[in-house]
Design an enzyme around this catalytic site. Structure first.
Site, short mmCIF file in Angstrom:
data_model
loop_
_atom_site.label_atom_id
_atom_site.label_comp_id
_atom_site.label_asym_id
_atom_site.label_seq_id
_atom_site.Cartn_x
_atom_site.Cartn_y
_atom_site.Cartn_z
CB ALA A 20 -1.58 28.54 59.95
N GLY A 22 -6.43 24.95 59.51
CA GLY A 22 -6.63 24.00 58.36
C GLY A 22 -5.51 22.84 58.00
CB ILE A 23 -1.89 22.69 59.54
CG1 ILE A 23 -2.08 23.31 60.97
CG2 ILE A 23 -1.84 24.33 58.67
CD1 ILE A 23 -0.74 23.90 61.55
N GLY A 24 -4.56 20.42 60.42
CA GLY A 24 -4.50 19.16 61.08
C GLY A 24 -4.40 19.17 62.63
CD GLU A 48 -10.23 25.40 66.67
OE1 GLU A 48 -11.14 24.77 65.68
OE2 GLU A 48 -9.22 26.32 66.49
CE1 TYR A 66 -11.24 32.84 56.18
CE2 TYR A 66 -12.77 32.29 58.17
CZ TYR A 66 -11.34 32.36 57.41
OH TYR A 66 -10.17 31.74 58.05
#
Length: 341
Positions: A20, A22-24, A48, A66
């Protein structure tokens, strides 16, 4: 650019950190790179393609996807048009990853015999921040499950995947839900918003992905297909509200992505998948079956995650590459990253 691919054969570990948003992951990947920096030319980090997403023929995929949800919630665009726009912006995420992956695949030595052993150092490591299936499988399915995309957009993304070269090691990264929400809210990428149902679904979908790969090692997708119920609103709501999918050592088909793909739109009147989509399901299955899946917790520090990733290396599936091809790959990656800086 050099084109010599006939040099000495080397053992290479192709590792894809995924999960997912935004988890690092990126921080953990950079820490892992730092760990191996003492050995020059040992590891190659492929980040990325963020700037390509930010400006693809003048369009910003991140702000677009978004922003479309915000416009829909504000009533500025109809739900149907929002679904079409979301599918468009989701497709923009796919092309940079797919093109780079195709170049990497072409450089691999795909022979399955005489694999160079990687349990004896030194060997090369290619570490990629995400695999293309993030943009072609996990995120589109999650968008569909929260109502952001229509099922009509799914076959073109999920059922047209290229063959996966040998030696794909997919590492799905995880954190607890509180840590996830805290981290994603702090990183504040321009245009990115935190939508709890979408985050929850995405977390479930990535666990389903691991279960699917494990399931396909010993089963075919049509084994148990007729036992699945159609993916309905009750199931979608469950995926949005709780971490209801558990990682299984021996998954059933109900624990896999096929539970989401049992869609009325893909099936005939008796629940049998239509022939064209059945062929697409085989393509999807063949791609996932060839991968070696791993799970890596990012709950603790990036340094701890890097050490944990290192302990997984002996379990990973190696591939072959010539030293000339490795140098070509470095040039390609540097050219892309120079253009995105």
């Amino acid at each position: 650019m050099s084109t010599d691919k006939t040099d000495v054969k080397m053992g290479v570990l192709r590792i894809y950190l995924d999960g997912a948003y935004g988890i690092g992951k990126t921080t953990a990947a950079e820490e892992f790179l730092h760990h191996f920096a003492i050995t020059p030319n040992r590891i190659l980090l492929i980040g990325e393609p963020l700037s390509y997403w930010r400006n693809l023929a003048g369009e910003d995929a991140i702000c677009g996807i978004y922003g479309t949800q915000t416009r829909r919630l504000n009533g500025d665009v109809s739900p149907e048009d929002a679904q079409r726009l979301t599918a468009h912006f989701q497709s923009l995420f796919c092309s940079p990853h797919a093109i780079m992956h195709a170049k990497i695949s072409a450089l691999m030595d795909t022979s399955t015999s005489d694999l160079v052993q990687v349990n004896k150092e030194p060997y090369k490591i290619m570490l990629s921040d995400r695999h293309p299936i993030a943009s072609t499988i996990c995120f589109p399915l999650s968008r569909y499950l929260v109502g952001d995309m229509s099922p009509a957009a799914l076959p073109g993304l999920l059922f047209t995947l290229p063959a996966e070269p040998p030696g794909t090691n997919l590492v799905v990264c995880t954190v607890s839900l509180p840590s996830h929400l805290s981290r994603v809210s702090k990183r504040a990428r321009p245009g990115e918003t935190v939508n709890l149902p979408f985050v929850m679904v995405l977390r479930n979908v990535y666990i389903m992905l691991i279960n699917t790969i494990i399931f396909l090692k010993t089963n075919n997708w049509h084994a148990g297909w007729n036992t699945l119920s159609f993916c309905n609103d009750v199931f979608k709501q469950k995926l949005q509200k709780s971490e209801c999918i558990k990682l299984r050592e021996v998954p059933g088909i109900e624990d896999t992505l096929f539970a989401v793909l049992k869609l009325p739109e893909l099936c005939g009147e008796f629940g049998n998948i239509l022939p064209l989509w059945a062929w697409g399901m085989e393509t999807l299955s063949n791609c996932l079956r060839s991968m070696s899946p791993f799970v890596l917790s990012l709950e603790q520090t990036p340094q701890h995650a890097a050490q944990e990733l290192k302990t997984l290396l002996p379990q990973m599936t190696p591939a072959n590459m010539s030293s000339g091809a490795w140098n070509i790959l470095k040039e390609l990656v540097n050219a892309v990253q120079d253009n995105t800086s």
